[in-house]
Design a protein around this motif. Structure first.
Motif, mmCIF file in Angstrom:
data_model
loop_
_atom_site.group_PDB
_atom_site.id
_atom_site.type_symbol
_atom_site.label_atom_id
_atom_site.label_comp_id
_atom_site.label_asym_id
_atom_site.label_seq_id
_atom_site.Cartn_x
_atom_site.Cartn_y
_atom_site.Cartn_z
ATOM 1 N N ASP A 96 4.084 6.575 4.964
ATOM 2 C CA ASP A 96 4.321 6.557 6.358
ATOM 3 C C ASP A 96 5.062 6.252 7.841
ATOM 4 O O ASP A 96 6.140 6.393 8.259
ATOM 5 N N GLU A 126 7.703 14.909 -0.419
ATOM 6 C CA GLU A 126 7.129 15.086 -1.382
ATOM 7 C C GLU A 126 7.825 15.677 -2.304
ATOM 8 O O GLU A 126 8.075 14.953 -3.575
ATOM 9 N N ASN A 155 1.292 -0.947 0.004
ATOM 10 C CA ASN A 155 -0.135 -0.490 0.080
ATOM 11 C C ASN A 155 0.962 0.988 0.145
ATOM 12 O O ASN A 155 2.006 1.296 0.870
ATOM 13 N N SER A 156 0.898 1.928 -0.697
ATOM 14 C CA SER A 156 1.595 3.856 -1.357
ATOM 15 C C SER A 156 1.194 4.029 0.196
ATOM 16 O O SER A 156 2.772 4.896 0.431
ATOM 17 N N GLN A 157 0.784 5.109 0.834
ATOM 18 C CA GLN A 157 0.799 5.808 1.711
ATOM 19 C C GLN A 157 1.277 5.127 2.923
ATOM 20 O O GLN A 157 1.986 5.703 3.449
ATOM 21 N N GLU A 158 0.955 3.304 2.984
ATOM 22 C CA GLU A 158 1.908 2.814 4.063
ATOM 23 C C GLU A 158 3.422 3.016 4.074
ATOM 24 O O GLU A 158 3.850 3.028 5.235
ATOM 25 N N GLY A 204 7.005 4.119 -2.679
ATOM 26 C CA GLY A 204 5.322 3.580 -2.491
ATOM 27 C C GLY A 204 5.081 2.270 -2.903
ATOM 28 O O GLY A 204 5.234 1.444 -2.581
#
Length: 373
Positions: free
Chosen positions: A250, A269, A244-247, A280
């Motif tokens: 984070d 970013e 999972n890219s957001q994981e 990602g």
């Protein structure tokens, strides 16, 4: 096309736990990472050379020699051997020994180094970095190729009647890559000799890497080694993956924010937008990496940085699983699509040996046939 990883060998506190490995733990972890890279099906493991904290790989050939005994297939390389502060005689000796220990699974990436205090530690002056690079490499080539060397330069004492021992395996010197982030003279040197050029593609924007690679290709052709498309190019890369890219973002953010090489600078970013750093999912890494070809052309070697900034060994090994299972197989397949037949593969000891034997074999009409006996 070759795929692999490179390490800078930093000893960094894990910002999520406040603990740091000992130097011994970091060195042993590097061996485990190299073994895992082979297990995951990667082609190359490379280590940097550093002589200042917080890094530990001050003796790359010692490390690679040990790893050679722990592995069977993977190519062992440096991602930097300091051609400026190392003596060319010692480089020649060390890599010849490593060739024999590894059965030819050895090449070398030369770089000038940009850490000012290191130069005087080895009796050199960083203001002479480019002249040292040129003179030392000229000598290194001769040491690997000539039985007896008489040599005189400006920046090192002369040699008289010197013979390298051991000689390179099969009398084939290790293939040389010249690594650089921003020095055009290094690209020029690689082009002049027809060696490989490795653009360490992790800090600068893509436009800079494109410019350096184009210059190298153009000069490679100028010196008569082949068409620009036939030049031997390698690229660095930097990834952190979760399914999972957001994981991934984070989890990696605290490591990025505190990394010794770029922490406390641009945001994660901004850095992923301006440079090839990809954080990602495996699919995002595949898409970003395939895009490198759009501005560098078809190339021969892709190395990823995955083990820095205090990342725990368990996490690094998980990254290698993702590379080996989900990323590299797709990259191999996709990079082969539309690849012109005249674009050469990355040289290996075996391919260089075959090429020499082919050159030594007489033409068919000069060979003795039964009728001549």
């Amino acid at each position: 096309m070759q795929f692999g990883i490179f390490t800078v060998g930093d000893v960094t506190t894990d910002p999520t736990t406040g603990t740091a490995p000992t130097e011994a733990e970091r060195i042993r972890a590097t061996v485990a990472i190299a073994r895992k890279a082979e297990e995951a099906g990667l082609d190359v493991f490379a280590t940097g050379e550093h002589h200042n904290p917080p890094f530990v790989p001050s003796s790359p050939t010692t490390l690679l020699g040990y790893i050679a005994g722990q592995t069977e297939r993977i190519i062992l390389s440096t991602s930097t051997t300091l051609i400026t502060t190392n003596d060319p005689v010692k480089i020649a000796e060390d890599f010849s020994v490593l060739q024999h220990l590894s059965g030819g699974r050895t090449d070398v990436m030369l770089g000038r180094g940009n850490t000012g205090p290191v130069y005087p530690w080895f009796g050199q002056d960083i203001r002479q970095a480019v002249p040292l690079t040129v003179e030392h490499y000229g000598l290194l080539r001769r040491l690997w190729r000539e039985e007896v060397v008489d040599w005189e330069g400006k920046l090192r004492s002369a040699l008289q009647g010197f013979t390298l021992v051991p000689r390179p395996l099969d009398d084939i010197p290790p293939f040389v890559w010249h690594g650089s982030i921003r020095t055009p003279e290094v690209a020029e040197l690689a082009a002049y000799f027809g060696d490989g050029f490795f653009a360490n593609h992790i800090f600068w924007p893509t436009s800079h890497t494109q410019s350096m690679v184009r210059m190298y290709r153009r000069r490679f052709a100028h010196y008569g080694h082949g068409a620009p498309e036939q030049a031997i190019v390698g690229l660095g890369g930097q990834v952190f993956m979760r399914r999972n890219s957001q994981e991934a973002v984070d989890e990696f953010r605290p490591y990025f924010d505190n990394a010794p090489v770029y922490g406390h600078g641009p945001s994660l970013e901004d850095f992923t937008t301006l440079t090839p750093l990809t954080v990602g999912s495996p699919a995002q890494v595949i898409e970003r990496t395939l895009g490198f070809r759009d501005y560098t052309g078809d190339y021969q070697r892709q190395l990823f940085l995955v083990d820095h900034a205090g990342l725990p060994l368990k996490t690094v090994l998980e990254q290698l699983d993702l590379l080996g299972e989900e990323v590299v197989p797709v990259l191999r397949k996709e990079f082969a699509v539309g690849r012109p037949a005249d674009v050469p593969p990355a040289p290996t000891h075996e391919s260089l040996l075959r090429a020499r034997r082919s050159e030594e074999k007489p033409p068919a009409d000069e060979e003795e046939g039964p009728e001549a006996r």
